[in-house]
Scaffold this motif. Sequence first.
Motif, PDB file in Angstrom:
ATOM      1  N   ILE A 352       0.879  -1.163   0.000  1.00  0.00           N
ATOM      2  CA  ILE A 352       0.000   0.000   0.000  1.00  0.00           C
ATOM      3  C   ILE A 352       0.917   1.213   0.000  1.00  0.00           C
ATOM      4  O   ILE A 352       1.623   1.459   0.980  1.00  0.00           O
ATOM      5  CB  ILE A 352      -0.941   0.032   1.216  1.00  0.00           C
ATOM      6  CG1 ILE A 352      -1.976  -1.083   1.123  1.00  0.00           C
ATOM      7  CG2 ILE A 352      -1.645   1.381   1.309  1.00  0.00           C
ATOM      8  CD1 ILE A 352      -2.980  -1.089   2.262  1.00  0.00           C
ATOM      9  N   GLY A 353       0.937   1.942  -1.108  1.00  0.00           N
ATOM     10  CA  GLY A 353       1.910   3.012  -1.236  1.00  0.00           C
ATOM     11  C   GLY A 353       3.308   2.419  -1.217  1.00  0.00           C
ATOM     12  O   GLY A 353       3.625   1.505  -1.965  1.00  0.00           O
ATOM     13  N   ASP A 354       4.155   2.941  -0.305  1.00  0.00           N
ATOM     14  CA  ASP A 354       5.520   2.422  -0.183  1.00  0.00           C
ATOM     15  C   ASP A 354       5.640   1.363   0.900  1.00  0.00           C
ATOM     16  O   ASP A 354       6.717   0.800   1.095  1.00  0.00           O
ATOM     17  CB  ASP A 354       6.484   3.575   0.150  1.00  0.00           C
ATOM     18  CG  ASP A 354       6.603   4.564  -0.999  1.00  0.00           C
ATOM     19  OD1 ASP A 354       6.448   4.140  -2.159  1.00  0.00           O
ATOM     20  OD2 ASP A 354       6.833   5.762  -0.725  1.00  0.00           O
ATOM     21  N   ALA A 355       4.563   1.099   1.609  1.00  0.00           N
ATOM     22  CA  ALA A 355       4.594   0.140   2.712  1.00  0.00           C
ATOM     23  C   ALA A 355       4.354  -1.271   2.197  1.00  0.00           C
ATOM     24  O   ALA A 355       3.386  -1.523   1.461  1.00  0.00           O
ATOM     25  CB  ALA A 355       3.545   0.489   3.759  1.00  0.00           C
ATOM     26  N   VAL A 356       5.234  -2.207   2.565  1.00  0.00           N
ATOM     27  CA  VAL A 356       5.097  -3.606   2.166  1.00  0.00           C
ATOM     28  C   VAL A 356       4.259  -4.336   3.201  1.00  0.00           C
ATOM     29  O   VAL A 356       4.635  -4.434   4.367  1.00  0.00           O
ATOM     30  CB  VAL A 356       6.475  -4.282   2.026  1.00  0.00           C
ATOM     31  CG1 VAL A 356       6.310  -5.745   1.657  1.00  0.00           C
ATOM     32  CG2 VAL A 356       7.315  -3.569   0.982  1.00  0.00           C
ATOM     33  N   LEU A 357       3.099  -4.848   2.787  1.00  0.00           N
ATOM     34  CA  LEU A 357       2.231  -5.596   3.690  1.00  0.00           C
ATOM     35  C   LEU A 357       2.620  -7.062   3.785  1.00  0.00           C
ATOM     36  O   LEU A 357       2.492  -7.684   4.842  1.00  0.00           O
ATOM     37  CB  LEU A 357       0.769  -5.509   3.218  1.00  0.00           C
ATOM     38  CG  LEU A 357       0.060  -4.171   3.324  1.00  0.00           C
ATOM     39  CD1 LEU A 357      -1.367  -4.329   2.847  1.00  0.00           C
ATOM     40  CD2 LEU A 357       0.088  -3.649   4.751  1.00  0.00           C
ATOM     41  N   GLN A 358       3.050  -7.622   2.668  1.00  0.00           N
ATOM     42  CA  GLN A 358       3.314  -9.060   2.622  1.00  0.00           C
ATOM     43  C   GLN A 358       4.331  -9.352   1.523  1.00  0.00           C
ATOM     44  O   GLN A 358       4.360  -8.677   0.487  1.00  0.00           O
ATOM     45  CB  GLN A 358       2.009  -9.820   2.341  1.00  0.00           C
ATOM     46  CG  GLN A 358       2.110 -11.322   2.335  1.00  0.00           C
ATOM     47  CD  GLN A 358       2.497 -11.895   3.683  1.00  0.00           C
ATOM     48  OE1 GLN A 358       3.642 -11.773   4.098  1.00  0.00           O
ATOM     49  NE2 GLN A 358       1.542 -12.493   4.366  1.00  0.00           N
ATOM     50  N   GLU A 359       5.172 -10.351   1.770  1.00  0.00           N
ATOM     51  CA  GLU A 359       6.109 -10.844   0.770  1.00  0.00           C
ATOM     52  C   GLU A 359       5.989 -12.351   0.679  1.00  0.00           C
ATOM     53  O   GLU A 359       5.712 -13.017   1.678  1.00  0.00           O
ATOM     54  CB  GLU A 359       7.552 -10.478   1.127  1.00  0.00           C
ATOM     55  CG  GLU A 359       7.929  -9.043   0.852  1.00  0.00           C
ATOM     56  CD  GLU A 359       9.437  -8.837   0.890  1.00  0.00           C
ATOM     57  OE1 GLU A 359      10.161  -9.780   0.503  1.00  0.00           O
ATOM     58  OE2 GLU A 359       9.872  -7.751   1.296  1.00  0.00           O
ATOM     59  N   ALA A 360       6.211 -12.879  -0.508  1.00  0.00           N
ATOM     60  CA  ALA A 360       6.194 -14.329  -0.701  1.00  0.00           C
ATOM     61  C   ALA A 360       7.134 -14.682  -1.846  1.00  0.00           C
ATOM     62  O   ALA A 360       7.292 -13.904  -2.796  1.00  0.00           O
ATOM     63  CB  ALA A 360       4.781 -14.818  -1.012  1.00  0.00           C
ATOM     64  N   PRO A 361       7.772 -15.860  -1.792  1.00  0.00           N
ATOM     65  CA  PRO A 361       8.657 -16.270  -2.891  1.00  0.00           C
ATOM     66  C   PRO A 361       7.862 -16.608  -4.142  1.00  0.00           C
ATOM     67  O   PRO A 361       6.710 -17.055  -4.069  1.00  0.00           O
ATOM     68  CB  PRO A 361       9.370 -17.495  -2.324  1.00  0.00           C
ATOM     69  CG  PRO A 361       8.461 -18.019  -1.263  1.00  0.00           C
ATOM     70  CD  PRO A 361       7.754 -16.839  -0.691  1.00  0.00           C
ATOM     71  N   VAL A 362       8.497 -16.381  -5.317  1.00  0.00           N
ATOM     72  CA  VAL A 362       7.900 -16.788  -6.587  1.00  0.00           C
ATOM     73  C   VAL A 362       8.863 -17.739  -7.290  1.00  0.00           C
ATOM     74  O   VAL A 362      10.087 -17.661  -7.124  1.00  0.00           O
ATOM     75  CB  VAL A 362       7.575 -15.590  -7.495  1.00  0.00           C
ATOM     76  CG1 VAL A 362       6.407 -14.802  -6.951  1.00  0.00           C
ATOM     77  CG2 VAL A 362       8.787 -14.688  -7.693  1.00  0.00           C
ATOM     78  N   TYR A 363       8.287 -18.641  -8.080  1.00  0.00           N
ATOM     79  CA  TYR A 363       9.022 -19.725  -8.710  1.00  0.00           C
ATOM     80  C   TYR A 363       8.729 -19.744 -10.207  1.00  0.00           C
ATOM     81  O   TYR A 363       7.673 -19.269 -10.655  1.00  0.00           O
ATOM     82  CB  TYR A 363       8.627 -21.073  -8.093  1.00  0.00           C
ATOM     83  CG  TYR A 363       8.812 -21.139  -6.597  1.00  0.00           C
ATOM     84  CD1 TYR A 363       9.950 -21.713  -6.041  1.00  0.00           C
ATOM     85  CD2 TYR A 363       7.843 -20.616  -5.739  1.00  0.00           C
ATOM     86  CE1 TYR A 363      10.124 -21.769  -4.662  1.00  0.00           C
ATOM     87  CE2 TYR A 363       8.014 -20.666  -4.361  1.00  0.00           C
ATOM     88  CZ  TYR A 363       9.153 -21.244  -3.835  1.00  0.00           C
ATOM     89  OH  TYR A 363       9.324 -21.287  -2.460  1.00  0.00           O
ATOM     90  N   THR A 364       9.635 -20.309 -10.953  1.00  0.00           N
ATOM     91  CA  THR A 364       9.416 -20.432 -12.397  1.00  0.00           C
ATOM     92  C   THR A 364       8.303 -21.449 -12.666  1.00  0.00           C
ATOM     93  O   THR A 364       8.242 -22.509 -12.053  1.00  0.00           O
ATOM     94  CB  THR A 364      10.696 -20.875 -13.104  1.00  0.00           C
ATOM     95  OG1 THR A 364      11.195 -22.072 -12.467  1.00  0.00           O
ATOM     96  CG2 THR A 364      11.761 -19.804 -13.019  1.00  0.00           C
ATOM     97  N   SER A 365       7.410 -21.088 -13.582  1.00  0.00           N
ATOM     98  CA  SER A 365       6.274 -21.961 -13.908  1.00  0.00           C
ATOM     99  C   SER A 365       6.609 -23.012 -14.953  1.00  0.00           C
ATOM    100  O   SER A 365       5.809 -23.913 -15.210  1.00  0.00           O
ATOM    101  CB  SER A 365       5.092 -21.115 -14.404  1.00  0.00           C
ATOM    102  OG  SER A 365       4.635 -20.263 -13.402  1.00  0.00           O
ATOM    103  N   GLU A 366       7.790 -22.892 -15.568  1.00  0.00           N
ATOM    104  CA  GLU A 366       8.181 -23.827 -16.623  1.00  0.00           C
ATOM    105  C   GLU A 366       9.698 -23.879 -16.712  1.00  0.00           C
ATOM    106  O   GLU A 366      10.394 -23.001 -16.190  1.00  0.00           O
ATOM    107  CB  GLU A 366       7.597 -23.362 -17.960  1.00  0.00           C
ATOM    108  CG  GLU A 366       8.019 -21.939 -18.304  1.00  0.00           C
ATOM    109  CD  GLU A 366       7.146 -21.317 -19.378  1.00  0.00           C
ATOM    110  OE1 GLU A 366       6.367 -22.057 -19.990  1.00  0.00           O
ATOM    111  OE2 GLU A 366       7.261 -20.099 -19.588  1.00  0.00           O
TER     112      GLU A 366
END
Length: 389
Positions: A352-366
């Motif tokens: 929200i704006g510059d504030a980070v509410l949540q982070e999660a890892p992302v992975y390659t789909s292929e």
Amino acid sequence: MKTRQALFLVWAACTALANHGAWAQNNPVLLADVKAPRVLMVEEATGTVLLSRKPDEPFAPGSIAKMMTVETVLDALSRSEISLDTTYPVTEFAWRTGGAPSRTTTMFAALRSNITVRDLLSGVIVQNANDGCIVLAEGLAGSEPAFVTRMNERANTLGLSGSRFGNSTGLPPAESSMTAIDMVRLARHMRTAYPQVLPLYTQADFEWNRIRQRNKNPLLGTIAGVDGFAAGFAEGAGFSLMATAMRGDTRLYLAMSGLASEKERQDEAARLLEWGFNGFTSLTVYGAGNVVGQAVVYGGAAEKVALAPREDVRVYAPTGDLGRLSAQVVYRGPIRAPINRDQEVGRIRIMIGDAVLQEAPVYTSEAVGEGGLASRAKDAVWSLLFSWL
């Protein structure tokens, strides 16, 4: 040729918010209005931080230190070192320091009597019993100083890096210190690791030595949903609190310290918990496996690779600010081929704006294999031209 990597930011559309534009405005609590000098409030399921002020600043916790005493004993029980039926004697030191003569909170354990671990835990959790803490400490470790060493080792194991304990009770003159973030971390751990003992934190009263005392947690029965943990006071640090409450499917943790009075602590806890439950919405922004962005590939058969989280990405966001939510994929690239499927390459941030509410890892789909000679030559030229950036 060595590939120079840079930090890539990819803005992702929060399509899950399309139907949430008509939510009513909340009544926000401004951090400047919060009376506690140190405060931290966290929602359990997402780990979203609702309020945070000096969460790493140590303070004297008073009786909240007993949470660590209880955890140390519960850890011993989980390792089968002792059982709930193990009995420990009430020594003169325990009786004089934490019993009736001490004029502190006590379970009125009789001198030279023997008490089971089960009843001692009830005394400590329900009655805030200082004598119960010392009897447990001496019984488990041979002496209170030896138990304190074990407490601090256990706190270190749990990652409570800002906390240090001087005795089993939190009483002066020994010096103990905790931080708000450690209090929340400890409370969350205890709920997860020892569910069998949690009913004691909501037990209305406990009788020992023919003296019945009500639960010392001042929030029980006065604020809806509260089901643990403890309150404390220390000279110079004021009144403190570690509380958890659940309404519906939402559980909040609230740690505060530095309040001026019991009433201020009570009123502030009630106000902040009401705001935490009523001013926020739990929302799944991205489902597990949903593509949230693409990363640039170096030397691959494809120029880009799709990225997705393995688990649902959820936030607990201010209801009035749902329309301001945005998502950002961050990774260091370009990513050199070959690339495996389900390879972690970056993180998605919900903001929200510059504030980070949540982070999660992302992975390659292929998976992406190495490209042909022409493809690799093109990427090499690109890297050469832009490596100065």
